[in-house]
Scaffold this active site. Structure first.
Site, PDB file in Angstrom:
ATOM      1  N   PRO A 143      83.178  24.880  49.509  1.00 41.28           N
ATOM      2  CA  PRO A 143      82.766  23.594  48.987  1.00 41.28           C
ATOM      3  C   PRO A 143      81.603  23.580  48.009  1.00 41.28           C
ATOM      4  CG  PRO A 143      82.189  23.848  51.329  1.00 41.28           C
ATOM      5  CD  PRO A 143      82.489  25.170  50.771  1.00 41.28           C
ATOM      6  N   GLU A 144      81.850  23.147  46.796  1.00 40.00           N
ATOM      7  CA  GLU A 144      80.809  22.798  45.836  1.00 40.00           C
ATOM      8  C   GLU A 144      80.969  21.314  45.546  1.00 40.00           C
ATOM      9  OE1 GLU A 144      80.744  25.572  42.544  1.00 40.00           O
ATOM     10  OE2 GLU A 144      81.223  27.240  43.869  1.00 40.00           O
ATOM     11  N   ARG A 188      75.376  37.477  44.203  1.00 44.70           N
ATOM     12  CA  ARG A 188      76.657  36.783  44.245  1.00 44.70           C
ATOM     13  C   ARG A 188      77.622  37.408  43.257  1.00 44.70           C
ATOM     14  NH1 ARG A 188      76.089  31.787  46.370  1.00 44.70           N
ATOM     15  NH2 ARG A 188      78.269  32.114  46.881  1.00 44.70           N
ATOM     16  N   LYS A 209      75.761  19.191  47.683  1.00 47.88           N
ATOM     17  CA  LYS A 209      76.815  19.728  48.544  1.00 47.88           C
ATOM     18  C   LYS A 209      76.784  19.060  49.911  1.00 47.88           C
ATOM     19  CE  LYS A 209      76.476  24.084  46.075  1.00 47.88           C
ATOM     20  NZ  LYS A 209      75.969  25.457  46.086  1.00 47.88           N
TER      21      LYS A 209
END
Length: 266
Positions: free
Chosen positions: A2-3, A254, A59
């Site tokens: 989820p973003e 990341r 978020k």
DNA sequence: TCCTATGTTGTATG
DNA sequence: ACATACAACATAGG
């Protein structure tokens, strides 16, 4: 998962519960998603309250119930919301279940990087109101971005885009999408961007957020193949603009994907 | 078995 | 005090 846009989509999944009373609450009091809260208090206040409204920011999601009850949810990496039929038996990862007549609202998160927050009072709690202004708002100006990049001058721009205090809702795939569209190499020090590049970054941040909300945020449908999104997930992907091979490396902890021809280091 | 995963947060270091 | 870097959190799937 989820973003910004995925969160907005998940928020709306609970819409069938709006205006409905919460008849009962089931929760996993020891689950990590309740860290810092008092789960039994949450259950007590939510029981009998009516679910009135919801909103999303960054978020996070905020659900308001009658009696000044505020429930905050963050989906972490693997959180989801769903609606299930009445009588649904909670599974292992279903940490919070709001039972209504005819249905149940479910918050599940198997990795438990998500979190539940809770407050009672007439005003929205500070953990909600202190979230940075949305990238679509008038407060998200080019100048604010430039100032922030100057303060984080030595960090790779990829890592800076993930900072929620200035880019609320931007996550790993959005950051890569923004940099790809702006033509900026993810490893560039934030302070090294030219004014033209800062302007492009600012514009593309808004563009990606706006268009992601219109596709993913509405129907959870993937954006079109013209987006990096569709090609970034595994090795061997090709740039939808140039056709050349995409590169994937870890930056700022990341996995980062970019198109080497369009996004170059000086 | 080893690696990866759309996210934060605490801690060590400069 | 501030900026930066990175391990840690917990779990499933390839």
């Amino acid at each position: 998962m989820p973003e910004l846009a995925e969160v907005e989509y998940m928020r709306k999944r609970w819409n069938p519960g709006l205006g409905q009373r919460i008849e009962g609450v089931r929760l996993h009091a020891k689950a990590g998603v309740f860290r810092g809260t008092k789960p039994r208090l949450i259950a007590r206040y939510l029981t009998g309250a009516t679910f009135i409204a919801s909103e999303a920011a960054a978020k996070q999601m905020l659900f308001r119930a009658s009696g000044g009850v505020w429930l905050g949810l963050h989906l972490g990496m693997t959180g989801e919301l769903s609606v299930q039929p009445a009588g649904y038996l909670p599974r292992k990862a279903d940490h919070l279940v709001l039972e209504q007549s005819g249905q149940a609202l479910i918050f599940s998160d198997f990795r438990m990087f998500g979190r539940v927050q809770f407050a009672v009072g007439p005003e929205a709690p500070v953990w909600w109101t202190e979230i940075a202004p949305a990238v679509m708002s008038k407060h998200f100006t080019r100048e604010a971005v430039a100032t922030f990049l100057r303060r984080r001058a030595k960090s790779p721009i990829k890592a800076v885009l993930l900072m929620q205090e200035r880019f609320p809702g931007v996550g790993n795939w959005m950051a890569d999408e923004i940099l790809w569209r702006a033509g900026v190499h993810p490893r560039r020090p934030a302070g090294s961007l030219t004014p033209v590049e800062v302007a492009a970054l600012h514009r593309q941040t808004r563009w990606v957020a706006d268009h992601a909300l219109k596709t993913i945020g509405e129907t959870f449908a993937d954006p079109p193949p013209s987006w990096l999104f569709r090609h970034r997930w595994k090795d061997g992907g090709r740039c939808p603009k140039s056709g050349e091979g995409l590169v994937r490396e870890e930056i700022g902890g990341r996995t980062t994907c970019w198109s080497p021809g369009r996004q170059q280091l000086p």
